[in-house]
Motif scaffolding. Structure first.
Motif, short mmCIF file in Angstrom:
data_model
loop_
_atom_site.label_atom_id
_atom_site.label_comp_id
_atom_site.label_asym_id
_atom_site.label_seq_id
_atom_site.Cartn_x
_atom_site.Cartn_y
_atom_site.Cartn_z
N GLU A 1 -12.18 -0.02 -5.66
CA GLU A 1 -11.98 1.76 -5.43
C GLU A 1 -11.00 1.74 -6.66
O GLU A 1 -10.63 3.09 -7.29
CB GLU A 1 -11.51 2.54 -4.38
N TRP A 2 -9.42 0.99 -6.37
CA TRP A 2 -8.82 1.18 -6.40
C TRP A 2 -7.95 0.38 -8.00
O TRP A 2 -8.04 1.46 -9.21
CB TRP A 2 -7.36 0.15 -5.66
N THR A 3 -9.15 -0.24 -7.83
CA THR A 3 -9.31 -0.68 -9.54
C THR A 3 -9.77 0.32 -10.35
O THR A 3 -9.66 0.83 -11.97
CB THR A 3 -10.31 -2.47 -9.71
N TYR B 1 -1.95 7.72 -10.48
CA TYR B 1 -1.33 6.69 -11.83
C TYR B 1 -1.27 6.17 -13.02
O TYR B 1 -0.96 5.11 -13.63
CB TYR B 1 -2.87 5.71 -11.15
N TYR C 1 -7.36 -6.79 -5.13
CA TYR C 1 -7.35 -5.29 -5.31
C TYR C 1 -8.91 -5.01 -5.06
O TYR C 1 -9.63 -5.79 -5.47
CB TYR C 1 -6.90 -3.90 -6.85
N TYR D 1 -7.43 3.08 -11.09
CA TYR D 1 -6.54 3.45 -11.76
C TYR D 1 -6.86 2.73 -13.26
O TYR D 1 -5.82 3.05 -13.72
CB TYR D 1 -4.98 1.95 -10.91
N ARG E 1 -5.88 -0.05 -1.83
CA ARG E 1 -5.00 -1.07 -3.37
C ARG E 1 -5.23 -2.21 -2.56
O ARG E 1 -5.81 -2.64 -3.67
CB ARG E 1 -3.62 -1.04 -3.25
N ARG F 1 -1.56 7.59 -1.07
CA ARG F 1 -2.88 7.39 -0.94
C ARG F 1 -3.53 6.74 -0.77
O ARG F 1 -3.62 6.20 0.16
CB ARG F 1 -2.24 6.03 -2.43
N ILE G 1 -6.53 5.57 -1.37
CA ILE G 1 -7.47 5.40 -2.12
C ILE G 1 -7.13 3.61 -1.21
O ILE G 1 -5.69 2.99 -2.08
CB ILE G 1 -7.48 4.91 -3.88
N GLN H 1 1.24 -1.22 0.16
CA GLN H 1 0.04 -0.30 0.26
C GLN H 1 1.00 0.70 -0.35
O GLN H 1 1.24 1.53 1.55
CB GLN H 1 -0.74 0.21 1.32
N SER I 1 -7.94 -1.51 3.36
CA SER I 1 -9.98 -1.91 3.56
C SER I 1 -10.35 -2.80 4.47
O SER I 1 -9.43 -3.38 5.11
CB SER I 1 -9.78 -2.52 2.13
#
Length: 382
Positions: free
Chosen positions: A210-212, A222, A207, A215, A111, A107, A109, A103, A160
């Motif tokens: 939210e990260w997907t 990103y 993952y 990204y 990951r 950041r 968000i 992580q 998360s």
């Protein structure tokens, strides 16, 4: 005084109970992975069994200097054969690519999905293609406890949430939409036996949605020159739908692997001839090193507690378990390599390449014939 003594015992037990798995994570995925416990007089580090990354980082450094004929006093204390040292100079072990930070700091968000991480640790999946094999190069923790999950998530800065009910199963309409999204926007790089990106749908469940979502849009932070993934238009709702799809894809693949393992047949796998006498001596000696058994089963307390890589350890295992179980774990590894996913009961050698099929067939015959030692005494009931 007695109360303090009891408290110390309890604390030690709790620390050990939650420390075994976390220590192994610390030894590969944190800044502490390169810190030896102490050093020998010639400068070589003293490493614990859980510090695989740091130990091999130093061995690799010695190997490279040896290849360049540079003097290094640490060479004389390295516990590695000369031929292996030559190999390591140009071919480091796969886990040397283990990321230190899962992580990235700063950041907002999250990951890594805590739920996805737990699923991955219990049954690792292929994260990158390996030449000649898809065998997952990650230790498996099939009996991972909830408290271990929390400890590891905290250790690796996974933010998360892990609580709450599991995601609802996809309806027929949702599954059709998810499959269309997957085919149109993901499958070109993330499907097939050796996906172009190195991560298939099962691995992508690691993952958070939210990260997907963030990204895939290739926006700061990103978007950078080294990025290999193109921008993929996804809404947050679509990313959440795909995340549930990845979870169900993992469950489907897990059932496939386990069905293949359940269908294994010792008799059908065994070669029709007797095991040569020279092979008997090999199976009770050099095999433990050549098959990399000693790498864990002679050092790691977790692995050595289940099986000690020695002739006496093999006898104890065959008496406690069975010869068929011994063969089945080796054969399971070949199925894991085929599917790129660890079975419910992990195959061996864990985190390594599967053994050649010819050797596995000879071991099957050895088991059918009673697991004989070089003196001809049988040690298993099949």
């Amino acid at each position: 005084m007695r109360a303090l003594w009891v408290l110390a015992l309890l604390w030690g037990g709790l620390a050990g109970a939650k420390g075994v798995v976390a220590q192994e994570c610390t030894g590969c995925h944190t800044a502490r992975r390169t810190e030896p416990e102490a050093r020998f007089a010639n400068g070589l580090g003293r490493w614990t069994d859980s510090q695989c990354f740091g130990c091999h980082a130093e061995i690799n450094d010695v190997a490279r200097k040896r290849q360049k004929r540079e003097p290094d006093p640490r060479y004389f204390a390295v516990p590695v054969r000369e031929d292996k040292l030559v190999h390591l100079a140009t071919t480091p072990l796969s886990y040397m690519n283990a990321p230190e930070v899962l992580q990235p700091p700063g950041r907002d968000i999250p990951r890594i999905s805590a739920r996805g991480l737990a699923a991955f640790l219990k049954r690792p999946s292929t994260l990158s293609p390996t030449e000649g094999s898809r065998a997952p190069r990650m230790m498996a923790y099939p009996e991972l406890l909830a408290r271990d999950e929390k400890d590891i998530a905290k250790l690796l800065s996974v933010r998360s949430a892990a609580v709450g009910p599991p995601p609802a199963r996809l309806t027929h309409a949702e599954k059709a939409t998810a499959e269309s999204l997957w085919t149109a926007r993901c499958a070109a790089c993330h499907s097939g036996p050796k996906p172009l990106s190195g991560r298939d749908g099962v691995a992508l469940g690691l993952y958070t949605p939210e990260w997907t979502y963030a990204y895939s849009r290739a926006q700061p932070p990103y978007a950078h020159p080294d990025r290999r993934m193109p921008e993929v238009p996804l809404t947050l709702d679509e990313a959440k739908l795909l995340h549930r799809f990845f979870g169900e894809l993992r469950q489907e693949k897990e059932r496939e692997v386990d069905a293949r393992v359940a269908a294994l047949s010792l008799e059908r796998s065994a070669v029709p001839v007797q095991v040569p006498r020279a092979m008997l001596a090999y199976l009770w000696g050099p095999f433990f090193r050549d098959a990399t058994c000693v790498h864990c089963h002679a050092t790691s307390p977790r692995a050595a507690g289940a099986f000690t890589a020695s002739a006496e350890g093999l006898k104890a295992y065959l008496r406690k378990k069975s010869g068929e179980e011994y063969w089945r774990r080796l054969e399971t590894r070949a199925l894991e390599a085929e599917h790129g996913l660890v079975a419910a009961k992990p195959g061996m050698p864990m985190a390594g390449l599967e053994l050649p099929v010819e050797l596995r067939r000879l071991i099957a015959r050895w088991v059918v014939d009673g697991c004989k030692d070089p003196e001809g005494e049988s040690w298993c009931r099949r």
